[in-house]
Design an enzyme around this catalytic site. Sequence first.
Site, PDB file in Angstrom:
ATOM      1  CG  ASP A  86      -0.230   0.179   2.530  1.00  0.00           C
ATOM      2  OD1 ASP A  86       0.849  -0.420   2.705  1.00  0.00           O
ATOM      3  OD2 ASP A  86      -0.733   0.923   3.411  1.00  0.00           O
ATOM      4  CD  GLU A 151       4.175   1.054   7.001  1.00  0.00           C
ATOM      5  OE1 GLU A 151       5.025   1.352   7.825  1.00  0.00           O
ATOM      6  OE2 GLU A 151       3.818   1.849   6.089  1.00  0.00           O
TER       7      GLU A 151
HETATM    8  N1  BES Z   1       8.690   3.522   5.314  1.00  0.00           N
HETATM    9  C1  BES Z   1       7.989   4.155   6.370  1.00  0.00           C
HETATM   10  C2  BES Z   1       8.701   4.039   7.689  1.00  0.00           C
HETATM   11  C3  BES Z   1       9.923   4.893   7.788  1.00  0.00           C
HETATM   12  C4  BES Z   1       9.793   6.262   7.661  1.00  0.00           C
HETATM   13  C5  BES Z   1      11.142   4.330   7.993  1.00  0.00           C
HETATM   14  C6  BES Z   1      10.899   7.064   7.734  1.00  0.00           C
HETATM   15  C7  BES Z   1      12.235   5.130   8.060  1.00  0.00           C
HETATM   16  C8  BES Z   1      12.122   6.499   7.926  1.00  0.00           C
HETATM   17  C9  BES Z   1       6.602   3.596   6.511  1.00  0.00           C
HETATM   18  O1  BES Z   1       6.005   3.301   5.293  1.00  0.00           O
HETATM   19  C10 BES Z   1       5.727   4.653   7.158  1.00  0.00           C
HETATM   20  O2  BES Z   1       5.586   5.691   6.610  1.00  0.00           O
HETATM   21  N2  BES Z   1       5.142   4.324   8.293  1.00  0.00           N
HETATM   22  C11 BES Z   1       4.165   5.163   8.892  1.00  0.00           C
HETATM   23  C12 BES Z   1       3.437   4.332   9.905  1.00  0.00           C
HETATM   24  C13 BES Z   1       2.221   4.999  10.483  1.00  0.00           C
HETATM   25  C14 BES Z   1       1.183   5.278   9.442  1.00  0.00           C
HETATM   26  C15 BES Z   1       1.666   4.124  11.571  1.00  0.00           C
HETATM   27  C16 BES Z   1       4.813   6.382   9.527  1.00  0.00           C
HETATM   28  O3  BES Z   1       5.910   6.297  10.068  1.00  0.00           O
HETATM   29  O4  BES Z   1       4.210   7.451   9.438  1.00  0.00           O
HETATM   30 ZN    ZN Z   2       5.413   5.269   4.442  1.00  0.00          ZN
END
Ligand code: BES
Ligand code: ZN
Length: 455
Positions: A86, A151
């Site tokens: 997603d 996610e």
């Molecule tokens: N890929 C990201 C996580 C991430 C962000 C890792 C920045 C390293 C650096 C992931 O897809 C993400 O955006 N996660 C969300 C989770 C939330 C919606 C619960 C986030 O961190 O905002």
């Molecule tokens: Zn993300």
Amino acid sequence: MDPKAFLDAHQDERMEQLFAFLRFPSVSAKSEHTKDVLACADWLCNHLNSIGIESKVMPTGGHPVVFGSRIVSPDKLTVLYYGHYDVQPQEPLELWKSGPFEPVIKDGYIMARGATDDKGQLWTHVKALEAYLSSGKELPINIKVIVEGEEESGAENLANFVKKNADLLKADIIVVSDSAQYGRNLPAVTYGLRGVTFVEVKVTGPDRDLHSGSFGGSVANPINVLAKMIGALHDANGRIAVDGFYDDVMEVSDWERGQFNKLPFDEKEYLTKTGAKKLTGEKGYSVLERIWCRPTLDVNGITGGYQGEGGKTIIPSWASCKITCRLVPHQKESDIADKLEACLKKLCPDTVHLEIIKHGGAAAVVVPTDGPWLEAAGRAIKTGFGIDPVFTKEGGSIPVVGTFKEVLGIDTLLLGWGQSDDNAHSPNERFAVDDFERGCYTALALIDELAKVKV
Ligand code: BES
Ligand code: ZN
């Protein structure tokens, strides 16, 4: 054909396939894209089946997961790969230089929503596994693959799925590429992610919009009230003014401070990267400490009143906002949401109604910084990138990583091939072709390196 030769020979093909993957507008947050999310899951599942990974689309109560496996022998180690198919919403559309779901290569970058977060990064592992399987050699490890469809919208159903399918997901180690390198040619092993908690706030005043001339001054304006409440959530030192907010916070250790100080950091470059006028944050902490080790509270959106063309003289009936807090180890998402709720109730005057919705979240995670898995990952990165990785933390969250540890007891290797200026969640998301390619070769080397680990 040797697996590496297979990768060498199929560069164009894997890019075309990645483009097909990127064309699905699999935006999990918006119900208008539910069909696209499902179509994307089906496509991915078919692809995994076609390369020899037996896969199925499995329900979760929300968007489904794609689960696949190839079990070679009970004597071999089992690696579980996790990624997400997603993506974040594409808005604001007018700022995109090409369509978010019409991938193109421009100036050495793959441009599309999901290019780096996470379809492009996930694809490196899929293509490395394919290279192995197409070589006529059997994999030196058992593999399982779980690819999630929610996610980006909180992963609310995946924790339950993991609990219910603990046996199916059993593995020795988990591999996730959904983060970033520290910088250009500075590949990283990430050992910590922040957690997050979601809270929605609505303030209601009059039961409808009122003429601000006739009634203004006599009733509370919900936007004024909400703005004042939000303003009171931080103090003058950039600390969060919610009672008990810092009670459980794990302080930055001397070891960490030492690690961070070894990393190159150019404040000017960081300013350019963000486009911000000046940096700010909690007093007493460096930028890396602020984004990796300290909790935050941010309003992600605020709505109310009239924002259309021209003016409209009203006292709006209501105002609302969405708040997230980034959390660090030992803070609990529900506890922080409760503390924020109590604080907002205290701040809210009795002239309006206050409604607070707590949406859950995810805990912060830390993974080991040494041991055979880390060493194997380091060697694979050296093979694929030609450079030893640095240790970093990340400020973002990958909710399931904590669940994997808590429910299954398995550690995760967080190996990101992206860059922090790849515009994840922003317009013009991108992924350097070069990072994608080196990611593929690293993912291939990782298979052999993980196979050597003695547990
Ligand atoms: N890929 C990201 C996580 C991430 C962000 C890792 C920045 C390293 C650096 C992931 O897809 C993400 O955006 N996660 C969300 C989770 C939330 C919606 C619960 C986030 O961190 O905002
Ligand atoms: Zn993300």
